[in-house]
Design an enzyme around this catalytic site. Structure first.
Site, PDB file in Angstrom:
ATOM      1  N   SER A  52      25.249 -19.981  -3.889  1.00 27.86           N
ATOM      2  CA  SER A  52      24.121 -19.068  -3.694  1.00 27.86           C
ATOM      3  C   SER A  52      23.896 -18.862  -2.203  1.00 27.86           C
ATOM      4  O   SER A  52      24.234 -19.724  -1.373  1.00 27.86           O
ATOM      5  CB  SER A  52      22.887 -19.707  -4.324  1.00 27.86           C
ATOM      6  OG  SER A  52      21.738 -19.162  -3.740  1.00 27.86           O
ATOM      7  N   TYR A  64      18.191 -27.049  -4.375  1.00 26.14           N
ATOM      8  CA  TYR A  64      19.123 -26.012  -4.844  1.00 26.14           C
ATOM      9  C   TYR A  64      20.193 -25.716  -3.778  1.00 26.14           C
ATOM     10  O   TYR A  64      21.387 -25.624  -4.080  1.00 26.14           O
ATOM     11  CB  TYR A  64      18.281 -24.760  -5.159  1.00 26.14           C
ATOM     12  CG  TYR A  64      19.024 -23.592  -5.747  1.00 26.14           C
ATOM     13  CD1 TYR A  64      19.547 -23.637  -7.032  1.00 26.14           C
ATOM     14  CD2 TYR A  64      19.159 -22.413  -5.022  1.00 26.14           C
ATOM     15  CE1 TYR A  64      20.199 -22.539  -7.573  1.00 26.14           C
ATOM     16  CE2 TYR A  64      19.809 -21.314  -5.559  1.00 26.14           C
ATOM     17  CZ  TYR A  64      20.327 -21.381  -6.834  1.00 26.14           C
ATOM     18  OH  TYR A  64      20.972 -20.294  -7.368  1.00 26.14           O
ATOM     19  N   LYS A  83      24.137 -26.204  -4.232  1.00 21.90           N
ATOM     20  CA  LYS A  83      25.006 -25.032  -4.131  1.00 21.90           C
ATOM     21  C   LYS A  83      26.048 -25.190  -3.029  1.00 21.90           C
ATOM     22  O   LYS A  83      27.181 -24.725  -3.156  1.00 21.90           O
ATOM     23  CB  LYS A  83      24.164 -23.768  -3.893  1.00 21.90           C
ATOM     24  CG  LYS A  83      23.374 -23.335  -5.126  1.00 21.90           C
ATOM     25  CD  LYS A  83      24.287 -23.145  -6.325  1.00 21.90           C
ATOM     26  CE  LYS A  83      23.682 -22.331  -7.451  1.00 21.90           C
ATOM     27  NZ  LYS A  83      24.494 -22.392  -8.682  1.00 21.90           N
ATOM     28  N   ALA A  87      21.598 -11.171  -8.376  1.00 19.63           N
ATOM     29  CA  ALA A  87      21.450 -10.307  -9.550  1.00 19.63           C
ATOM     30  C   ALA A  87      20.119 -10.559 -10.234  1.00 19.63           C
ATOM     31  O   ALA A  87      19.510 -11.619 -10.076  1.00 19.63           O
ATOM     32  CB  ALA A  87      22.594 -10.578 -10.528  1.00 19.63           C
ATOM     33  N   SER A 120      17.862 -11.650 -13.034  1.00 20.09           N
ATOM     34  CA  SER A 120      17.907 -12.552 -14.183  1.00 20.09           C
ATOM     35  C   SER A 120      16.570 -13.275 -14.222  1.00 20.09           C
ATOM     36  O   SER A 120      15.717 -13.050 -13.356  1.00 20.09           O
ATOM     37  CB  SER A 120      19.046 -13.565 -14.033  1.00 20.09           C
ATOM     38  OG  SER A 120      18.673 -14.548 -13.090  1.00 20.09           O
TER      39      SER A 120
HETATM   40  P1  NAD Z   1      19.874 -17.395 -15.970  1.00 25.04           P
HETATM   41  O1  NAD Z   1      18.711 -18.317 -16.030  1.00 25.04           O
HETATM   42  O2  NAD Z   1      19.696 -16.035 -16.547  1.00 25.04           O
HETATM   43  O3  NAD Z   1      21.119 -18.060 -16.638  1.00 25.04           O
HETATM   44  C1  NAD Z   1      21.399 -19.412 -16.507  1.00 25.04           C
HETATM   45  C2  NAD Z   1      21.729 -19.955 -17.870  1.00 25.04           C
HETATM   46  O4  NAD Z   1      22.119 -21.305 -17.718  1.00 25.04           O
HETATM   47  C3  NAD Z   1      20.539 -19.940 -18.802  1.00 25.04           C
HETATM   48  O5  NAD Z   1      20.840 -19.212 -19.978  1.00 25.04           O
HETATM   49  C4  NAD Z   1      20.280 -21.395 -19.108  1.00 25.04           C
HETATM   50  O6  NAD Z   1      19.837 -21.636 -20.435  1.00 25.04           O
HETATM   51  C5  NAD Z   1      21.624 -22.011 -18.837  1.00 25.04           C
HETATM   52  N1  NAD Z   1      21.490 -23.442 -18.503  1.00 25.04           N
HETATM   53  C6  NAD Z   1      20.588 -24.011 -17.679  1.00 25.04           C
HETATM   54  N2  NAD Z   1      20.787 -25.320 -17.654  1.00 25.04           N
HETATM   55  C7  NAD Z   1      21.814 -25.598 -18.455  1.00 25.04           C
HETATM   56  C8  NAD Z   1      22.478 -26.804 -18.817  1.00 25.04           C
HETATM   57  N3  NAD Z   1      22.076 -27.967 -18.345  1.00 25.04           N
HETATM   58  N4  NAD Z   1      23.521 -26.734 -19.661  1.00 25.04           N
HETATM   59  C9  NAD Z   1      23.913 -25.547 -20.170  1.00 25.04           C
HETATM   60  N5  NAD Z   1      23.295 -24.398 -19.888  1.00 25.04           N
HETATM   61  C10 NAD Z   1      22.263 -24.414 -19.020  1.00 25.04           C
HETATM   62  O7  NAD Z   1      20.268 -17.293 -14.450  1.00 25.04           O
HETATM   63  P2  NAD Z   1      21.378 -16.459 -13.682  1.00 25.04           P
HETATM   64  O8  NAD Z   1      20.741 -15.727 -12.615  1.00 25.04           O
HETATM   65  O9  NAD Z   1      22.245 -15.743 -14.626  1.00 25.04           O
HETATM   66  O10 NAD Z   1      22.176 -17.637 -12.993  1.00 25.04           O
HETATM   67  C11 NAD Z   1      23.523 -17.944 -13.219  1.00 25.04           C
HETATM   68  C12 NAD Z   1      24.035 -18.743 -12.035  1.00 25.04           C
HETATM   69  O11 NAD Z   1      24.021 -17.941 -10.870  1.00 25.04           O
HETATM   70  C13 NAD Z   1      23.212 -19.963 -11.697  1.00 25.04           C
HETATM   71  O12 NAD Z   1      24.069 -21.015 -11.298  1.00 25.04           O
HETATM   72  C14 NAD Z   1      22.409 -19.532 -10.512  1.00 25.04           C
HETATM   73  O13 NAD Z   1      22.013 -20.594  -9.681  1.00 25.04           O
HETATM   74  C15 NAD Z   1      23.386 -18.624  -9.828  1.00 25.04           C
HETATM   75  N6  NAD Z   1      22.790 -17.676  -8.915  1.00 25.04           N
HETATM   76  C16 NAD Z   1      22.087 -16.613  -9.367  1.00 25.04           C
HETATM   77  C17 NAD Z   1      21.545 -15.739  -8.461  1.00 25.04           C
HETATM   78  C18 NAD Z   1      20.825 -14.525  -8.927  1.00 25.04           C
HETATM   79  O14 NAD Z   1      20.450 -13.703  -8.058  1.00 25.04           O
HETATM   80  N7  NAD Z   1      20.616 -14.361 -10.223  1.00 25.04           N
HETATM   81  C19 NAD Z   1      21.689 -15.939  -7.105  1.00 25.04           C
HETATM   82  C20 NAD Z   1      22.412 -17.023  -6.657  1.00 25.04           C
HETATM   83  C21 NAD Z   1      22.951 -17.885  -7.586  1.00 25.04           C
END
Ligand code: NAD
Length: 910
Positions: free
Chosen positions: A641, A654, A658, A686, A688
């Site tokens: 991230s 976090y 990361k 993104a 979410s």
């Molecule tokens: P999201 O919350 O929509 O999806 C994450 C999913 O992971 C959820 O459905 C949740 O139930 C599942 N999850 C959480 N803990 C879990 C566990 N212990 N075992 C199995 N499943 C588990 O979030 P997202 O935005 O789609 O994030 C996806 C990844 O991208 C994450 O690692 C997040 O840190 C990273 N990320 C996202 C963004 C962003 O802008 N959305 C930015 C940087 C990093």
């Protein structure tokens, strides 16, 4: 069984509407209106009989192993060189083996069939098994002549051999006469034609029946045994009469292609033979007759094998790929029959240095570049050093043929100022799939056909003509393939098994859906907890995504395990193996958030976030890696991230997790490399549930997670060569992020300890990122910190006084030994010096003494490997140790740090 094992054809894309000749010249030669129907094939300005032969031969070699070819014959009456073997150029362009026989067959329209018959007889003799025969012609006539209408340009090729024969050779009969219906005097451009009636009545209609009759009698067959009759004849009516004379019913007779192509000289019997083979069924008998100073008649029987031949362009494909022009002046200019002013730029010297042509023949004539043995990077041209900045290894290049590698337009331009026979000159950068690029001329296209990203086909063409010296220079050009855009190979995952963690929602869901859509079997893992990971989980997010995949016809299975525990990780991987047999792809995506400013960041919130992101990736990757290693294939994507890469208020937990994933990737990429396991990291932005309260609504709206699927799937694909890289991706923006290391400053001779003041005084240099670079692994990094560049004074001294051979260096080693620096050291160096002056030496340093012996030891502390020349330069101070190490010229095994002692323990040339 000896016979034809493959075939190919080439008819230039351009066709001249015969009426265009009449329209331009009818005022002068009104009679040509009688023959102004249909169209004739014509070479582009950069084509000649040799380039067409290369094209037909490449078509013929589709699906064949080039290394099995033992001979190559080139048959033509219009070869570009009267004394330089043209078949040798063909062989080089095709990258055939060097130990084959090559020969030109020329001076008669019968050259094509005679070349084919000779190849068959050589194969029958058994000394050479597979012989390629290419026949080609590009004949010139004076303008407004009947023959200008009737002739066409083209080439055909057949492969003769004893394996996978598609048409078995059954026999041949030849008659040879010094019959002159036309001739071309040495040094003349045009044929001198005798009366047509002479050719018809005394030529065609006598020699063809004589040769065919002789053949039938010799091998005891009749026209009943023949299903395809192949013989060129310039005159339509005469063609029919002869067929009748031979007893062939019209449906047996192969069309002469007069209306669509014209007669292609020595190539025509073979071109028509290829057309016959395209239509033939197993069991068909083919009669082939080639006329010219007599006649060759050959009989073949088509086998079952013909149904197994790989698809190719052939005559049919060549005829379909056409562009008709009605510009007769263009035809004349392309053939150099008129001489418009080309401008001063066209006067640039064109002499070719034969030395360069010889030394670079593979590159120039064969389009052969290099591929690094160590990192697999392909490059054009081949050089001593690998172009991959993370490799840069020296002398690790193997030959790599680019002619058939899929390539695309990277940049292009249409240049009206550059000299061109067909302005604008179109050229640009061509990028090969899997690496390698070069600036190429584009041909057989209009500027409007070009588009960045469009596939191109590489073709062998004439690059220039040195009229003064009579030399044609050849190179490879690119043809944009507008029609192929739709056929660009899609990135597919058929047969692949993917695990996506946290795939019940957000980004993970997008990846899972897209992977399944493209053929992967997907384990959709999601624990289904709250945004902060709280709760006992739920099966519904994963189930919903699996239902979506199945509804779209894909294959997926839901998994509800928690990635934060080792058992959870094991169970996820086990599920993939139990259901689908393996794991090829793992996307570590599951994530939660527990943001708190640092002092409020209690251990529970710290641990919970690290447990899901960092430990979670470890828990699933470890069992998955075991399966991937066993199968020798794997693609792993970590999710980092911007918070980790650059920092973000309230996210110490976090950010740490990361950034930890990047360290994890850096090492896993090294451990996975030799098992074809590639590990990369995505830094997404993104919309979410993780970002819904952080992003303003309009931004949230734009940041659709689908923007991420493309890059993540690319990183998961077979062709992705990357490993150990980090990519940012957000709403259509994509970039690479990397850790760079500055050039730095050396402030010590190894003995004195720099003071804080000295650090301060050199801060600018220490702090500078000028000349910064990425470093592939820790050893390389440490070596670069520990090995200061050799001081100039030392180098000069050593160069003057040091021994000039490897043996001498080791003989002098005890003398060069610095006992004072060896106090307390106990180390055994094994030197393996390659090259003619090299060998193995063991240098043992213990208790202030040094022992040097030729040979090998079982357990050296450190092994040093390099070439003899490099070793001599290193000792003389002319080669920098660090540079030699990072470029791969110096390899160190075992205890790398101990290699640092060498410079201190031995002082040469002083
Ligand atoms: P999201 O919350 O929509 O999806 C994450 C999913 O992971 C959820 O459905 C949740 O139930 C599942 N999850 C959480 N803990 C879990 C566990 N212990 N075992 C199995 N499943 C588990 O979030 P997202 O935005 O789609 O994030 C996806 C990844 O991208 C994450 O690692 C997040 O840190 C990273 N990320 C996202 C963004 C962003 O802008 N959305 C930015 C940087 C990093």
């Amino acid at each position: 069984m000896i016979g034809i094992t493959s075939y190919g054809a080439y008819i230039p894309r351009l066709r001249l509407d015969r009426m265009a000749i009449f329209q331009a010249m009818g005022w002068f030669a009104p009679a040509i209106v009688m023959v102004a129907q249909g169209e004739r094939s014509m070479c582009n300005h950069d084509e000649d009989s040799l380039t067409m032969a290369v094209a037909a031969a490449r078509d013929c070699l589709t699906g064949k192993d080039k290394r099995s070819i033992d001979g190559s014959y080139l048959c033509s009456t219009t070869l570009p060189f009267a004394d330089r073997q043209n078949a040798g150029i063909l062989k080089t362009a095709l990258n055939l083996r060097d130990d084959i026989i090559t020969a030109d067959f020329t001076s008669s329209l019968r050259a094509g069939t005679t070349g084919l018959l000779t190849a068959i007889e050589v194969a029958q003799g058994g000394s050479r098994k597979n012989i390629l025969v290419a026949a080609t012609d590009k004949r010139e006539t004076k303008p407004a002549y009947f023959y200008e209408m009737w002739f066409g340009d083209g080439a055909a090729a057949v492969l003769v051999g004893d394996q996978d024969v598609i048409a078995e050779f059954k026999g041949a009969y030849t008659v040879s006469y010094d019959f002159v219906d036309h001739y071309r005097g040495a040094g003349k451009s045009y044929d001198y034609m005798w009366e047509e009636r002479w050719l018809r009545e005394e030529g065609y209609s006598k020699f063809i029946p004589e040769a065919v009759g002789g053949l039938f009698k010799k091998i005891g067959i009749t026209m009943d045994d023949v299903q395809k009759v192949v013989f060129p004849c310039l005159f339509k009516a005469e063609h029919k009469v002869i067929a009748k004379k031979l007893g062939a019913t019209p449906e047996k007779v192969i069309d002469t292609m007069h209306e669509v192509c014209g007669e292609t000289g020595a190539a025509h019997p073979l071109l028509m033979l290829v057309a016959a083979l395209e239509q033939a069924k197993p069991g068909d008998g083919i009669l082939l007759a080639g006329f010219g100073q007599g006649c060759d008649a050959l009989y073949f029987k088509v086998t079952e094998q013909i149904t197994k031949l790989a698809p190719r362009a052939g005559v049919k494909g060549s005829l379909e790929n056409k562009k008709t022009i009605d510009n007769y002046m263009k035809f004349l200019k392309f053939r150099n029959l008129i001489h418009p002013e080309m401008g001063i730029r066209a006067e640039a010297p064109t002499q070719t240095a034969m030395t360069v042509l010889w030394r670079k023949r593979k590159m120039l004539t064969g389009l052969v570049g290099g591929k690094c043995r160590d990192c697999g990077t392909a490059q054009f041209p081949l050089m001593d050093i690998c172009v991959n900045p993370k490799c840069n290894h020296v002398s690790t290049q193997d030959d790599c043929e680019f002619a058939d590698v899929p390539a695309r337009i990277k940049t292009f331009t249409g240049d009206l100022l550059a000299v061109s026979v067909d302005p604008p000159a179109i050229y640009g950068m061509v990028q090969f799939d899997g690496g390698g690029r070069f600036m190429a001329d584009f041909t057989d296209c209009e500027l409007a056909d070009c588009k960045v990203g469009l596939p191109v086909k590489m073709v062998f063409r004439r690059r220039f003509t040195d009229n003064e010296r009579g030399f044609s220079g050849y190179f490879w050009k690119a043809i944009p393939q507008p029609g192929a855009a739709a056929a660009v190979p899609e990135i597919r995952f058929d047969g692949r098994v993917a695990i996506v963690t946290g795939a019940g929602a957000g980004l993970g869901r997008t990846y899972a859906l897209e992977l399944a859509k493209r053929g992967a079997k997907v384990v959709v893992n999601d624990f289904g907890g709250a945004r902060d990971g709280a709760g006992t989980g739920s099966s519904s997010p994963a189930d919903r995504v699996v239902a979506e995949i199945r509804a779209a016809g894909g294959e997926a299975v839901a998994n509800y395990d928690n990635v934060a525990t080792p058992e959870g990780g094991e169970k996820i991987v086990k599920m993939a193996v139990d259901f689908f047999g393996k794991v090829d792809i793992l996307i570590n995506n599951a994530g939660i958030l527990r943001d708190k400013s640092f002092l409020k960041m209690d251990p529970e919130n710290w641990d919970a976030v690290l447990a899901v992101h960092l430990n979670g990736a470890y828990n699933v990757s470890r069992p998955a890696f075991a399966v991937m290693r066993e199968k020798g294939y794997g693609r792993i994507v970590m999710t980092t991230s911007a918070a980790g890469l650059y920092g973000n208020f309230g996210q110490t937990n976090y950010s740490s997790a990361k950034m930890g994933l990047i360290g994890f990737m850096n090492t896993l990429k090294l451990e996975g490399a030799k098992y074809n396991i590639r590990v990369n990291t995505i830094a997404p932005v993104a919309a979410s549930r993780l970002t819904e309260d952080v992003m303003p609504p309009d931004m949230f709206e734009r940041m659709r997670p689908d923007f991420l699927a493309g890059i993540v799937l690319y990183l998961c694909s077979e062709n992705c060569a990357e490993s150990g890289d980090v990519f940012n991706a957000a709403a259509g923006f994509y970039s690479r992020a990397a850790i760079l290391t500055g050039a730095g400053a050396v402030l010590s001779d190894g003995k004195t300890i720099p003071t804080p003041e000295e650090i301060r005084d050199h801060w600018e240099k220490i702090n500078s990122l000028e000349g910064a670079r990425e470093i592939g692994d820790a050893n390389t990094a440490i070596m670069s910190f520990m090995t200061p560049p050799a001081p100039q004074a030392d180098a000069a001294g050593a160069a003057g006084g040091g021994p000039a051979d490897v043996k001498g260096i080791f003989a002098k080693m005890p003398e060069a030994f610095n006992a004072a620096a060896a106090a307390g050291k106990d180390v055994v160096f094994q030197f393996s010096i390659s090259g003619p002056g090299g060998g193995d030496w063991v240098v043992a340093v213990k208790d202030g003494t040094c022992k040097v012996e030729a040979g090998k030891t079982e357990k050296p502390t450190t092994t040093i490997k390099m070439s003899d020349g490099d070793f001599i330069e290193l000792i003389a101070g002319k080669l920098d140790g660090m540079k030699a190490y990072t470029s791969g010229r110096l390899k160190v095994e075992g205890d790398i740090m101990k290699s640092q002692l060498i410079g201190r323990l031995f002082k040469f040339g002083k």
